[in-house]
Design an enzyme around this catalytic site. Structure first.
Site, short mmCIF file in Angstrom:
data_model
loop_
_atom_site.label_atom_id
_atom_site.label_comp_id
_atom_site.label_asym_id
_atom_site.label_seq_id
_atom_site.Cartn_x
_atom_site.Cartn_y
_atom_site.Cartn_z
N SER A 118 32.35 -24.68 12.45
CA SER A 118 30.95 -24.56 13.41
C SER A 118 29.94 -23.92 12.70
O SER A 118 28.82 -23.94 12.80
CB SER A 118 31.10 -24.02 14.61
N HIS A 139 30.41 -31.95 10.26
CA HIS A 139 30.53 -31.14 11.40
C HIS A 139 30.39 -31.78 12.83
O HIS A 139 29.09 -32.51 12.92
CB HIS A 139 29.58 -29.82 11.53
N GLU A 151 26.96 -33.35 11.39
CA GLU A 151 26.24 -32.54 10.25
C GLU A 151 26.99 -32.70 9.06
O GLU A 151 28.13 -32.21 9.02
CB GLU A 151 25.88 -31.17 10.64
N ASN A 189 24.08 -25.26 15.42
CA ASN A 189 24.56 -24.10 15.80
C ASN A 189 23.71 -22.92 15.79
O ASN A 189 23.46 -21.98 16.66
CB ASN A 189 26.10 -23.73 15.29
N1 CAA Z 1 35.27 -36.67 26.06
C1 CAA Z 1 35.03 -37.93 25.86
N2 CAA Z 1 34.10 -38.40 26.52
C2 CAA Z 1 33.41 -37.56 27.54
C3 CAA Z 1 33.72 -36.36 27.88
C4 CAA Z 1 34.82 -35.77 26.97
N3 CAA Z 1 35.18 -34.54 26.96
N4 CAA Z 1 32.73 -35.57 28.73
C5 CAA Z 1 31.94 -36.74 29.01
N5 CAA Z 1 32.28 -37.84 28.33
C6 CAA Z 1 31.89 -39.14 28.50
C7 CAA Z 1 31.95 -39.75 29.82
O1 CAA Z 1 33.08 -40.61 29.93
C8 CAA Z 1 30.62 -40.68 29.87
O2 CAA Z 1 30.90 -41.91 29.09
P1 CAA Z 1 30.12 -43.33 29.70
O3 CAA Z 1 28.77 -43.10 29.54
O4 CAA Z 1 30.99 -44.36 28.52
O5 CAA Z 1 30.62 -43.55 31.02
C9 CAA Z 1 29.59 -39.86 29.05
O6 CAA Z 1 30.22 -38.90 28.40
C10 CAA Z 1 28.60 -39.36 30.01
O7 CAA Z 1 29.64 -38.36 30.71
P2 CAA Z 1 29.40 -38.17 32.46
O8 CAA Z 1 28.56 -39.07 33.10
O9 CAA Z 1 30.60 -37.57 33.01
O10 CAA Z 1 28.39 -36.61 32.28
P3 CAA Z 1 26.83 -36.44 31.67
O11 CAA Z 1 25.99 -37.56 32.02
O12 CAA Z 1 26.64 -35.08 32.61
O13 CAA Z 1 27.27 -35.97 30.28
C11 CAA Z 1 27.84 -34.59 28.45
C12 CAA Z 1 28.33 -35.05 29.93
C13 CAA Z 1 28.02 -35.58 27.66
C14 CAA Z 1 28.95 -33.40 28.19
C15 CAA Z 1 26.33 -33.97 28.77
O14 CAA Z 1 26.48 -33.18 29.75
C16 CAA Z 1 26.31 -33.29 27.30
O15 CAA Z 1 25.55 -33.98 26.42
N6 CAA Z 1 26.08 -31.79 27.39
C17 CAA Z 1 25.66 -31.34 26.36
C18 CAA Z 1 27.02 -30.92 25.36
C19 CAA Z 1 26.62 -30.25 24.19
O16 CAA Z 1 25.46 -29.64 24.06
N7 CAA Z 1 27.39 -30.54 23.07
C20 CAA Z 1 27.13 -29.56 21.78
C21 CAA Z 1 27.95 -28.35 22.04
S1 CAA Z 1 27.98 -27.66 20.38
C22 CAA Z 1 29.27 -27.72 19.47
O17 CAA Z 1 29.86 -28.90 20.04
C23 CAA Z 1 28.96 -27.62 17.90
C24 CAA Z 1 29.93 -26.40 17.92
O18 CAA Z 1 30.50 -26.29 16.86
C25 CAA Z 1 30.14 -25.32 18.80
#
Ligand code: CAA
Length: 560
Positions: A118, A139, A151, A189
């Site tokens: 990350s 990434h 990335e 990040n």
């Molecule tokens: N695994 C697989 N699929 C998932 C999932 C998971 N953990 N969580 C949600 N999904 C899928 C759902 O099944 C759904 O798929 P469909 O559209 O095909 O039905 C889709 O994602 C949307 O999910 P929901 O409708 O349940 O919920 P939502 O619309 O609120 O979306 C979310 C959930 C995608 C997590 C959204 O809230 C989001 O994008 N949040 C921000 C996440 C973010 O910022 N991620 C980056 C973090 S930093 C990082 O990862 C880097 C690091 O190094 C730390």
């Protein structure tokens, strides 16, 4: 051509990466440290695919085919056939170095070694291997099957043909690659975790409750999740480690791991994956929040009518909105109408005025220039004759919610009883997740008055966010430093506007990029609030980027 990939580490990210590769038709060798961990990784994959099957997005035969492309095990020797190996083990340099050193003796000479780190240095990881030129950062973002961003990070030693191969692979996976150099936190990040660290610190300092901080950014800005909910999704241990890397690289105290984060990690409260983090969940791995001691009590129902002071399109729109929501509204447009608000629960004063040299017509402060201070804009509640008449009409007990654009200055009337009932509020634009009414609280304002305005917000269908009455309240106080960081990153030459927009939209689900948000807010407004915040706190990271100043002077936006 990369057809067989190895994935090492099958936690949240590793299992997600396995799913991405297998869905794209590649053969996957999935390895974790023990048979149990490998089995757990297989369980993650099956659970995720099962969700798609239950939604009718995947049939059972396709699911079995995807699972069939993956071999699970606990022996790194299986990586001998891989064209590319990616590690997704915990964010500790020594663990990653040891894995890559071991892989040197196992993989083919032409195998690409990728790391999903990350934030750790690709250059340092590469130096631990016999052939540093084949080590590339790849990434992914959580949830890996959902977020399109990858990335691709090169070190100064990376073989450019391999960088290109990895970029092409990301495209074959249906992802959006952004190729960047090796810098702490890379693009996403570095920006995201800095913002998360500050949000955690804002929570820790009591700026607002955890749910209000989250509502501010989800319903107030339109981000897919609030920062504390997102920390719980990503894992508090991961955020803690990335904060450490960012702090070591920059020396910026605002990105150091906040004390509450360190305490939660030490206590084993790692977010969703442990069932506890900033929130409490109904089970390990669940995203369903349950009430706990920190849950805020819901607002009481609003009793009585609402006075609405002011004229113009905004006031008309608010009048219809309140009426549509079933709230009985009493309109006040002139001092003569003021008596009609007697007995109302709360008066929303939309008479937000740009204070010029004559903020009060000499009436509220006796024309003493010194008492105007440096206030440049906002609503001074005693300033207008109508408001003074309303104040007189409702008496000490009535509450006035003073609506400003972005910030509100409420001047003391000199009477603490009256001051206790004047609450600054800011109404934000409607977003997918709601519309926020920010409510400022201070030592001068009574808790009852704040609660009454919370009730008004709920009655109107808005999402109340209560925060300390500081520059930027909650929404701008969290958003603007994030936008400032983007401007600073651009100014540093590390990434382009397009890279930064793609990183935050495709990596973190932002509906708008940071520069889109910056242009929308206006560089001058962002600069102004940052300067006020800097004046209040002296925190160095709040100093506006010189690039903001440059855009203001040139009267330019960032996206042209
Ligand atoms: N695994 C697989 N699929 C998932 C999932 C998971 N953990 N969580 C949600 N999904 C899928 C759902 O099944 C759904 O798929 P469909 O559209 O095909 O039905 C889709 O994602 C949307 O999910 P929901 O409708 O349940 O919920 P939502 O619309 O609120 O979306 C979310 C959930 C995608 C997590 C959204 O809230 C989001 O994008 N949040 C921000 C996440 C973010 O910022 N991620 C980056 C973090 S930093 C990082 O990862 C880097 C690091 O190094 C730390």
């Amino acid at each position: 051509m990369i057809n067989t990939v190895g994935v090492i580490g099958l936690g949240t990210m590793g299992a997600g990466i396995v799913e991405v590769f297998a869905k794209a038709g590649l053969s996957v060798i999935a390895v974790d440290g023990s048979a149990e961990l490998a089995e757990r990784g297989k369980g993650f994959l099956e659970k995720s695919l099962g969700r798609a099957v239950s939604k009718g997005k995947l049939d059972e035969a396709a699911r079995d085919e995807i699972v069939g492309r993956v071999s699970f095990g606990d022996d790194l020797a299986a990586m001998k056939d891989a064209d590319l190996v990616i590690e997704a083990v915990p964010e500790r340099l020594e663990i990653k170095e040891s894995i890559f050193t071991t892989l040197d003796g196992i993989v083919r000479e032409d195998c690409v070694l990728a790391t999903n780190t990350s934030s750790l240095s690709i250059t340092e990881i590469a130096r631990a291997t016999k052939v540093p030129s084949r080590v590339i950062g790849m990434h992914f973002f959580n949830p890996a099957p959902v977020q399109p961003l990858v990335e691709v990070i090169r070190s100064v030693m990376s073989d450019e043909t391999l960088v290109e191969q990895v970029r092409e692979l990301a495209e074959r996976l249906g992802k959006k690659p952004v190729v960047v150099g090796d810098r702490a936190g890379f693009v996403a990040n570095a920006l995201l975790v800095s913002y998360l660290a500050r949000s955690i610190r804002a929570y820790e300092s009591g700026l607002a409750s955890r749910s209000d901080i989250d509502a501010a950014m989800a319903a107030g800005v339109g981000l897919p999740m609030g920062p504390l909910t997102l920390c719980d999704l990503v894992g508090l241990d991961v955020i803690h480690e990335v904060c450490g890397v960012l702090y070591n690289a920059t020396g910026d105290p605002s990105v150091a791991s906040p004390s509450i984060l360190r305490q939660l990690v030490t206590a084993g409260r790692l977010g969703r994956k442990s069932g506890h983090g900033f929130y409490t969940y109904d089970g390990i791995g669940s995203g369903t929040v349950v009430d706990d001691a920190a849950t805020t009590a819901p607002a009481k129902p609003l009793e009585g009518k609402v006075g609405l002071v002011g004229e113009g399109d905004l006031v008309d729109a608010l009048g219809s909105e309140l009426s549509d929501a079933g709230v009985e509204v009493v309109r006040v447009v002139s001092a003569d109408d003021a008596a009609s608000v007697k007995g109302v629960a709360v008066t929303l004063a939309v008479d937000a005025v740009e204070l010029d040299g004559d903020c009060c017509g000499g009436g509220c402060c006796g024309g003493d220039d010194a008492s105007h201070g440096d206030v440049e804009s906002g609503l001074e509640i005693g300033a207008k004759p109508v408001l003074r008449a309303v104040r007189d009409a409702i008496g000490d007990a009535g509450v006035i919610a003073a609506l400003g654009e972005g910030s509100v200055e409420t001047a003391s009337t000199g009477d603490p009883t009256i001051d206790a009932t004047v609450v600054p509020v800011v109404l934000h634009e409607k977003q997918r997740a709601g519309q926020v009414l920010e409510i400022g609280r201070s030592v001068a304002i009574s808790d009852e008055a704040v609660e009454t305005v919370r009730s008004l917000a709920v009655a109107a269908g808005w999402t109340p966010v209560v925060g300390k009455d500081r520059a930027g309240l909650v929404v701008d106080a969290l958003l603007y430093p994030h936008l400032n960081d983007a401007a600073k990153m651009l100014d540093s030459g590390y990434a382009t506007v397009e890279d930064i927009e793609t990183a935050m939209k495709a990596g973190c689900g932002y509906p708008q990029g940071l520069f889109e948000l910056l242009d929308e807010a206006g560089p001058d407004d962002v600069h102004g609030v940052l300067a006020e915040m800097y004046f209040e706190t002296g925190e160095q990271h709040l100093v506006p980027s010189p690039l903001l100043t440059e855009h203001i002077l040139a009267d330019r936006t960032f996206r042209g």
